[in-house]
Design an enzyme around this catalytic site. Sequence first.
Site, short mmCIF file in Angstrom:
data_model
loop_
_atom_site.label_atom_id
_atom_site.label_comp_id
_atom_site.label_asym_id
_atom_site.label_seq_id
_atom_site.Cartn_x
_atom_site.Cartn_y
_atom_site.Cartn_z
CB CYS A 9 59.20 26.53 17.24
SG CYS A 9 58.68 28.18 17.76
CG ASN A 12 60.07 33.44 16.91
OD1 ASN A 12 60.37 34.56 16.50
ND2 ASN A 12 60.77 32.85 17.84
CB CYS A 14 55.10 28.35 22.27
SG CYS A 14 53.42 29.02 22.19
NE ARG A 15 56.96 24.15 19.47
CZ ARG A 15 56.71 23.46 18.38
NH1 ARG A 15 57.01 22.18 18.34
NH2 ARG A 15 56.16 24.04 17.32
CB SER A 16 61.94 29.07 18.74
OG SER A 16 61.01 30.00 18.28
CG ASP A 128 52.78 23.38 18.86
OD1 ASP A 128 52.73 24.23 19.77
OD2 ASP A 128 52.39 23.60 17.70
P1 4NP Z 1 55.41 27.51 18.67
O1 4NP Z 1 53.86 27.25 18.97
O2 4NP Z 1 55.68 26.93 17.30
O3 4NP Z 1 56.09 26.73 19.74
O4 4NP Z 1 55.62 29.00 18.75
C1 4NP Z 1 52.84 27.63 18.10
C2 4NP Z 1 52.38 28.93 18.10
C3 4NP Z 1 51.36 29.31 17.27
C4 4NP Z 1 50.78 28.37 16.42
C5 4NP Z 1 51.25 27.07 16.41
C6 4NP Z 1 52.29 26.69 17.25
N1 4NP Z 1 49.71 28.76 15.60
O5 4NP Z 1 49.14 27.86 14.91
O6 4NP Z 1 49.36 29.95 15.53
#
Ligand code: 4NP
Length: 159
Positions: A9, A12, A14-16, A128
């Site tokens: 994602c 790294n 939240c989703r992945s 997201d």
């Molecule tokens: P992820 O979510 O891609 O599912 O881990 C996010 C985590 C952090 C950010 C964006 C999405 N960020 O902008 O810091």
Amino acid sequence: MPYSVLFVCLGNICRSPLAEAAFREEARRLKLDVIVDSAGTGSWHVGSPPDPRAQAVARKNGVDISSLRGRQVKPIDFRRFTHVVALDEDNLANLRRLAPPDATADATAELSLLLDHVEGREGQPVADPYFGDDDGFDLTWADVTAGARGLAQKLRRGD
Ligand code: 4NP
């Protein structure tokens, strides 16, 4: 060759990591011999544990992801893993840019979108949840669980 799957994602955190955890559970249930990891296309959260809301939803579903740490995708991942699975189209596009050119035979991983492995949900993103509220993480868990099941069943069939 045993399978190896990398979920990717943006952050790294939240989703992945949730996809990694859900897929590890599903692989265990199906007795699949598979290496599982996750990474982000961005570098902001390298070395960080998963977002507390991701940890909470995993815990609620019986999985502890607190020891995972963020890392960024690197070119060798496309050779080390048999499958690199993006959580949304933006990350898939970034992965295509990062992958070593086919001509070098360095990029042997099969690239896909997680929900491509769920019948009727092909092409859809796992949204997201980072800037949303806690409910978003329940939806993320439901989506990554569906994707993990579909992918694990495909690998078991040898597709
Ligand atoms: P992820 O979510 O891609 O599912 O881990 C996010 C985590 C952090 C950010 C964006 C999405 N960020 O902008 O810091």
